[in-house]
Design an enzyme around this catalytic site. Structure first.
Site, short mmCIF file in Angstrom:
data_model
loop_
_atom_site.label_atom_id
_atom_site.label_comp_id
_atom_site.label_asym_id
_atom_site.label_seq_id
_atom_site.Cartn_x
_atom_site.Cartn_y
_atom_site.Cartn_z
N THR A 178 0.50 -1.06 0.39
CA THR A 178 -0.04 0.02 -0.06
C THR A 178 0.75 1.21 -0.17
OG1 THR A 178 -2.15 1.41 1.56
CG2 THR A 178 -0.12 -0.08 2.49
N TYR A 227 -2.41 0.09 10.21
CA TYR A 227 -1.97 -0.97 8.55
C TYR A 227 -1.25 -0.65 7.35
CZ TYR A 227 -3.89 -2.26 3.44
OH TYR A 227 -4.02 -1.84 2.24
N1 UFG Z 1 -13.86 10.68 1.22
C1 UFG Z 1 -14.46 11.75 1.58
N2 UFG Z 1 -15.36 11.63 2.05
C2 UFG Z 1 -15.72 9.89 1.98
C3 UFG Z 1 -14.65 9.17 2.09
C4 UFG Z 1 -14.02 9.74 1.27
O1 UFG Z 1 -14.85 12.59 1.38
O2 UFG Z 1 -16.76 9.25 2.21
C5 UFG Z 1 -12.16 11.63 1.45
C6 UFG Z 1 -11.14 10.50 2.09
O3 UFG Z 1 -11.13 12.09 2.69
C7 UFG Z 1 -9.66 10.51 0.30
C8 UFG Z 1 -10.59 10.11 -0.43
O4 UFG Z 1 -11.93 10.33 -0.68
O5 UFG Z 1 -9.37 12.16 0.43
C9 UFG Z 1 -10.12 8.68 -0.94
O6 UFG Z 1 -10.66 7.47 0.31
P1 UFG Z 1 -10.54 6.54 0.44
O7 UFG Z 1 -11.15 6.22 1.70
O8 UFG Z 1 -11.65 6.14 -0.80
O9 UFG Z 1 -9.36 6.12 0.21
P2 UFG Z 1 -8.25 6.31 0.81
O10 UFG Z 1 -7.37 7.15 0.32
O11 UFG Z 1 -8.49 6.95 2.43
O12 UFG Z 1 -7.38 5.15 1.32
C10 UFG Z 1 -6.81 4.76 -0.17
C11 UFG Z 1 -6.89 2.39 0.61
C12 UFG Z 1 -5.93 2.22 1.23
C13 UFG Z 1 -4.46 2.73 0.80
C14 UFG Z 1 -4.98 3.92 0.33
C15 UFG Z 1 -3.49 4.59 -0.63
O13 UFG Z 1 -8.81 2.40 0.70
O14 UFG Z 1 -6.43 1.16 2.06
O15 UFG Z 1 -5.95 4.41 -0.34
O16 UFG Z 1 -3.73 6.04 -0.59
F1 UFG Z 1 -3.63 2.56 2.19
#
Ligand code: UFG
Length: 329
Positions: free
Chosen positions: A118, A142
Site C-alpha cells: 500500500t 495498516y
Molecule cells: N473521502 C471523502 N468522503 C468519504 C470518503 C472518502 O471525502 O465519504 C475522501 C478521503 O478523505 C480521501 C479520498 O476521499 O481524501 C479517498 O478516500 P478513500 O477512503 O476512498 O481512500 P483512502 O485514500 O483513504 O485509502 C485508500 C485505501 C487504503 C490505501 C490508500 C492508499 O482504502 O487501503 O488508499 O492510498 F492504503
C-alpha cells in the site's frame, strides 16, 4: 499449466487478478475466509478453499496440494481508519499471519510471492509523485503491517531464495469492464462507490472530508488506479521474478481531488451528486500521487484506464447493474 494460489482471491482486487489468471488458462486456487470476500466473485474455473489464514492446518493442506508457481497474497484488513482504532488487530491479522504464510510458502517450496502492499506506508510524503525510494514512514498500523511483511519478504529472499514482488497500490478503483466483478465492501468507506450511490439516491449525500487542504480546490488529492490495471501489474511483476525480487508503486501518476471525483460521477451518470462539506478525516494525507515509472520501464506495465471518467464509468456501470453488490445475484 501454470498453477497459482491466491489468498483473498474472492475480494475486490484479488478477484480481478483471479479473472485474468483464469482467462490465461492458469489453474487457480483461491484461499479466502469469505468474511470480506464473495463466493460469486470467484470464477467457475477456479477452486475455492473457504478458510482463514489463521487456520494453519488448512493453509498447510492447501500448500501441500501444490506445487504452485506463485502465491499472490491479498487477504488482509485494509481500512486505514479502522487500523488507528484497532492497531493490534491489524498487526496480528495482517503482519503476523502474513509472516506465517511466508514461512509456510518457504516450507512448501513456493518459488515466488506477490504481496498486495500500500501507498499508506509512505505516510505524509515529502514530495509527489512518490517513487519507490521515497522516505518510508507508515501513516497507520495498516501501512506498518504491510511494511512488516515487505521486510519479512526481503529476508525470505536473502536467506531462503523466495523471490517476491511488493506492489504498493495507490487508490484502487473501478470495476471489471466485462461487468461481472466490482467493488462490494461492507461497510463501504471508499470515495467512488459512495459518490456513485449518493448520486443514485441509494445513500445520504456524500460528506466531503475537509475543504481546507493545501490543494487547488481545498480537498484531498488521490491517484485512482483501475483494478483491472492493477491485475495486469501483478502479471507484469510476476514475469520479473524469474530474475529478481521487485518493488513497484502502482498508480496513474495523476492526482484527482474529491471535488473532481464528484464532478466525474456527475458527468458519467448525468445527474447531480448531493454533497455536504465536513471536517477532515483523521490521518488523511493531503496529496498521494504515484510515480509508476519503474514498473512501466522495467516490466512494460501500461494502464488501459488512465483517465478518471473511464475508471468511474466502469464503477458506475457495476453499481447500476448490482444495486446490492454481489447480493444482487
Ligand atoms: N473521502 C471523502 N468522503 C468519504 C470518503 C472518502 O471525502 O465519504 C475522501 C478521503 O478523505 C480521501 C479520498 O476521499 O481524501 C479517498 O478516500 P478513500 O477512503 O476512498 O481512500 P483512502 O485514500 O483513504 O485509502 C485508500 C485505501 C487504503 C490505501 C490508500 C492508499 O482504502 O487501503 O488508499 O492510498 F492504503
Amino acid at each position: 499449466m501454470a498453477r497459482f494460489l491466491v489468498t483473498g482471491g474472492a475480494g475486490y482486487v484479488g478477484s480481478h487478478l483471479v479473472a485474468l489468471l483464469a482467462a490465461q488458462g492458469a489453474e487457480v486456487v483461491v484461499f479466502d475466509s469469505l468474511r470480506q470476500g464473495h463466493r460469486a466473485a470467484v470464477p467457475a474455473g477456479a477452486r475455492l478453499v473457504v478458510a482463514d489464514l489463521a487456520d494453519a492446518g488448512a493453509l498447510d493442506a492447501t500448500l501441500a496440494d501444490g506445487p504452485y508457481d506463485a502465491v499472490f497474497h491479498f487477504a488482509a484488513l485494509s481500512l486505514v481508519g479502522e487500523s488507528m482504532a484497532q492497531p493490534m488487530r491489524y498487526l496480528l491479522d495482517n503482519a503476523a499471519l502474513g509472516m506465517r504464510l511466508i514461512d509456510a510458502c518457504i516450507r512448501h517450496g513456493v518459488p515466488r510471492f506477490i504481496l498486495s502492499s500500500t501507498a499508506n506506508l509512505f505516510g505524509l510524503p515529502d514530495s509527489v509523485p512518490i517513487a519507490e525510494d521515497a522516505r518510508i514512514a507508515p501513516a497507520s498500523p495498516y501501512g506498518e503491517s504491510k511494511l512488516m511483511i515487505e521486510r519479512a519478504l526481503f529476508w525470505a529472499d536473502q536467506l531462503h531464495g523466495l523471490r517476491s514482488a511488493c506492489l504498493r497500490y495507490f487508490n484502487a478503483a473501478g470495476a471489471d469492464p466485462a461487468g461481472s466483478l466490482g467493488e462490494d465492501h461492507d461497510p463501504e468507506t471508499h470515495l467512488i462507490p459512495l459518490v456513485i450511490d449518493a448520486a443514485l439516491g441509494r445513500r445520504p449525500p456524500i460528506t466531503v472530508f475537509g475543504t481546507d487542504y493545501p490543494t487547488l480546490d481545498g480537498t484531498c488529492i488521490r491517484d485512482y488506479v483501475h483494478v483491472t490495471d492493477l491485475g495486469h501489474a501483478h502479471l507484469c511483476a510476476l514475469r520479473q521474478l524469474d530474475r529478481r525480487s521487485v518493488t513497484y508503486n502502482l498508480g496513474n501518476g495523476q492526482g484527482h481531488s474529491v471535488r473532481e471525483v464528484i464532478a466525474s460521477v456527475e458527468r458519467v451518470l448525468g445527474r447531480p451528486v448531493p454533497a455536504v462539506f465536513g471536517d477532515r478525516r483523521a490521518g488523511d494525507p493531503p496529496v498521494l500521487v504515484a510515480s509508476s515509472e519503474r514498473i512501466k520501464h522495467e516490466a512494460g506495465w501500461s494502464p488501459q484506464f488512465a483517465d478518471l471518467d473511464s475508471i468511474v464509468g466502469t464503477a458506475a456501470r457495476w453499481r447500476v447493474a448490482h444495486p446490492s453488490g454481489y447480493g444482487s445475484g
